[in-house]
Design a protein around this motif. Sequence first.
Motif, PDB file in Angstrom:
ATOM      1  N   LEU A  85       0.859  -1.178   0.000  1.00  0.00           N
ATOM      2  CA  LEU A  85       0.000   0.000   0.000  1.00  0.00           C
ATOM      3  C   LEU A  85       0.895   1.228   0.000  1.00  0.00           C
ATOM      4  CD1 LEU A  85      -2.849   1.166   0.206  1.00  0.00           C
ATOM      5  CD2 LEU A  85      -2.766   0.776   2.672  1.00  0.00           C
ATOM      6  N   VAL A  86       0.787   2.030  -1.058  1.00  0.00           N
ATOM      7  CA  VAL A  86       1.560   3.265  -1.159  1.00  0.00           C
ATOM      8  C   VAL A  86       0.571   4.412  -1.206  1.00  0.00           C
ATOM      9  CG1 VAL A  86       3.247   4.585  -2.487  1.00  0.00           C
ATOM     10  CG2 VAL A  86       3.375   2.072  -2.438  1.00  0.00           C
ATOM     11  N   THR A  87       0.752   5.403  -0.341  1.00  0.00           N
ATOM     12  CA  THR A  87      -0.232   6.466  -0.243  1.00  0.00           C
ATOM     13  C   THR A  87       0.428   7.759   0.197  1.00  0.00           C
ATOM     14  OG1 THR A  87      -2.404   7.016   0.694  1.00  0.00           O
ATOM     15  CG2 THR A  87      -0.807   5.970   2.170  1.00  0.00           C
ATOM     16  N   GLN A  88      -0.305   8.833   0.102  1.00  0.00           N
ATOM     17  CA  GLN A  88       0.204  10.147   0.460  1.00  0.00           C
ATOM     18  C   GLN A  88      -0.086  10.453   1.927  1.00  0.00           C
ATOM     19  OE1 GLN A  88       1.855  12.250  -1.630  1.00  0.00           O
ATOM     20  NE2 GLN A  88       1.731  10.798  -3.328  1.00  0.00           N
ATOM     21  N   MET A  89       0.755  11.298   2.505  1.00  0.00           N
ATOM     22  CA  MET A  89       0.514  11.810   3.856  1.00  0.00           C
ATOM     23  C   MET A  89      -0.867  12.427   3.941  1.00  0.00           C
ATOM     24  SD  MET A  89       3.726  13.729   5.649  1.00  0.00           S
ATOM     25  CE  MET A  89       3.761  14.965   4.381  1.00  0.00           C
ATOM     26  N   GLY A  90      -1.522  12.214   5.060  1.00  0.00           N
ATOM     27  CA  GLY A  90      -2.825  12.820   5.284  1.00  0.00           C
ATOM     28  C   GLY A  90      -3.998  11.961   4.855  1.00  0.00           C
ATOM     29  N   ASN A  91      -3.721  10.947   4.039  1.00  0.00           N
ATOM     30  CA  ASN A  91      -4.814  10.074   3.593  1.00  0.00           C
ATOM     31  C   ASN A  91      -5.255   9.136   4.713  1.00  0.00           C
ATOM     32  OD1 ASN A  91      -4.820  11.182   1.068  1.00  0.00           O
ATOM     33  ND2 ASN A  91      -3.766   9.482   0.075  1.00  0.00           N
ATOM     34  N   ASP A  92      -6.432   8.540   4.509  1.00  0.00           N
ATOM     35  CA  ASP A  92      -6.959   7.504   5.404  1.00  0.00           C
ATOM     36  C   ASP A  92      -6.930   6.180   4.650  1.00  0.00           C
ATOM     37  OD1 ASP A  92      -9.691   9.670   6.508  1.00  0.00           O
ATOM     38  OD2 ASP A  92      -7.549   9.672   7.021  1.00  0.00           O
ATOM     39  N   LYS A  93      -6.468   5.127   5.317  1.00  0.00           N
ATOM     40  CA  LYS A  93      -6.397   3.824   4.661  1.00  0.00           C
ATOM     41  C   LYS A  93      -6.795   2.715   5.625  1.00  0.00           C
ATOM     42  CE  LYS A  93      -5.025   4.999   0.576  1.00  0.00           C
ATOM     43  NZ  LYS A  93      -5.929   4.820  -0.589  1.00  0.00           N
ATOM     44  N   SER A  94      -7.177   1.582   5.046  1.00  0.00           N
ATOM     45  CA  SER A  94      -7.517   0.407   5.850  1.00  0.00           C
ATOM     46  C   SER A  94      -6.769  -0.811   5.360  1.00  0.00           C
ATOM     47  CB  SER A  94      -9.021   0.120   5.770  1.00  0.00           C
ATOM     48  OG  SER A  94      -9.760   1.131   6.411  1.00  0.00           O
ATOM     49  N   ILE A  95      -6.440  -1.677   6.282  1.00  0.00           N
ATOM     50  CA  ILE A  95      -5.856  -2.978   5.965  1.00  0.00           C
ATOM     51  C   ILE A  95      -6.813  -4.026   6.547  1.00  0.00           C
ATOM     52  CG2 ILE A  95      -3.861  -4.492   6.165  1.00  0.00           C
ATOM     53  CD1 ILE A  95      -2.197  -2.010   6.882  1.00  0.00           C
ATOM     54  N   LYS A  96      -7.123  -5.012   5.721  1.00  0.00           N
ATOM     55  CA  LYS A  96      -8.076  -6.023   6.155  1.00  0.00           C
ATOM     56  C   LYS A  96      -7.362  -7.304   6.581  1.00  0.00           C
ATOM     57  CE  LYS A  96     -11.872  -4.380   3.295  1.00  0.00           C
ATOM     58  NZ  LYS A  96     -12.907  -4.731   2.288  1.00  0.00           N
ATOM     59  N   CYS A  97      -7.948  -8.000   7.530  1.00  0.00           N
ATOM     60  CA  CYS A  97      -7.391  -9.268   7.993  1.00  0.00           C
ATOM     61  C   CYS A  97      -8.515 -10.253   8.259  1.00  0.00           C
ATOM     62  CB  CYS A  97      -6.572  -9.078   9.253  1.00  0.00           C
ATOM     63  SG  CYS A  97      -5.882 -10.617   9.905  1.00  0.00           S
ATOM     64  N   GLU A  98      -8.296 -11.473   7.802  1.00  0.00           N
ATOM     65  CA  GLU A  98      -9.270 -12.541   8.017  1.00  0.00           C
ATOM     66  C   GLU A  98      -8.542 -13.799   8.445  1.00  0.00           C
ATOM     67  OE1 GLU A  98     -11.424 -13.623   4.504  1.00  0.00           O
ATOM     68  OE2 GLU A  98     -12.624 -15.140   5.523  1.00  0.00           O
ATOM     69  N   GLN A  99      -9.097 -14.525   9.399  1.00  0.00           N
ATOM     70  CA  GLN A  99      -8.524 -15.815   9.776  1.00  0.00           C
ATOM     71  C   GLN A  99      -9.605 -16.891   9.713  1.00  0.00           C
ATOM     72  OE1 GLN A  99      -9.193 -17.528  12.904  1.00  0.00           O
ATOM     73  NE2 GLN A  99     -10.291 -15.939  14.053  1.00  0.00           N
ATOM     74  N   ASN A 100      -9.202 -18.049   9.204  1.00  0.00           N
ATOM     75  CA  ASN A 100     -10.147 -19.165   9.067  1.00  0.00           C
ATOM     76  C   ASN A 100      -9.791 -20.313  10.003  1.00  0.00           C
ATOM     77  OD1 ASN A 100      -7.924 -20.296   7.860  1.00  0.00           O
ATOM     78  ND2 ASN A 100      -8.808 -20.470   5.827  1.00  0.00           N
ATOM     79  N   LEU A 101      -9.126 -19.965  11.111  1.00  0.00           N
ATOM     80  CA  LEU A 101      -8.674 -20.980  12.067  1.00  0.00           C
ATOM     81  C   LEU A 101      -9.647 -21.172  13.230  1.00  0.00           C
ATOM     82  CD1 LEU A 101      -4.968 -19.815  12.104  1.00  0.00           C
ATOM     83  CD2 LEU A 101      -5.846 -21.896  11.046  1.00  0.00           C
ATOM     84  N   GLY A 102     -10.683 -20.367  13.262  1.00  0.00           N
ATOM     85  CA  GLY A 102     -11.624 -20.464  14.377  1.00  0.00           C
ATOM     86  C   GLY A 102     -11.074 -19.901  15.684  1.00  0.00           C
TER      87      GLY A 102
END
Lengths: 111, 112
Positions: free
Chosen positions: B11-28
């Motif tokens: 993820l490459v972005t400019q200062m001041g921006n808002d970003k999200s990173i998603k995470c999912e686990q299927n291990l229960g």
Amino acid sequence: SQQGEEDPQALSIQEGENATMNCSYKTSINNLQWYRQNSGRGLVHLILIRSNEREKHSGRLRVTLDTSKKSSSLLITASRAADTASYFCATDAGRADGLTFGKGTHLIIQP
Amino acid sequence: DTAVSQTPKYLVTQMGNDKSIKCEQNLGHDTMYWYKQDSKKFLKIMFSYNNKELIINETVPNRFSPKSPDKAHLNLHINSLELGDSAVYFCASSHLGTGELFFGEGSRLTVL
């Protein structure tokens, strides 16, 4: 706050030799774990040793724990080129806030 | 099947921006975490979360917020990105009390 400190920071050995890494920590723990991280990848769990254990083996790995000295060592025997990676110790104090990692030892196995 | 998966990987972005990173686990697993790894490879816990408790590392700026739509997901939202936020962010999961963490492959964030 940082808990574990690995020593050495970097280690380069010949294939077939044994590699020893040390870890020191500051507070009481429930268990101590070692993880491996290949370049550009996530961490992979190697071995867990509980606070009431002194030594544990898994394949070519041998881990010791000295709670009186608050230290642990990881020995990799008969090293292979594929063992080249960073190795981290991590302490579990039994709280819900996860593990506390050291700075890691970068191990290079020369073919 | 990937046990813990994160997106995006880069993820490459400019200062001041808002970003999200998603995470999912299927291990229960019942507990998920976010760690930040800096350029010197030092790993710092940012958050741990299960369906009962969110624990925030007090050193994490409040521009960072975890959002968990369900037990299998823990997303990381970052507001007003700063240069110092550049790092690799790792998601991990575990069964609370068992010790072993399972990590994702990391998301490398670069703030320009």
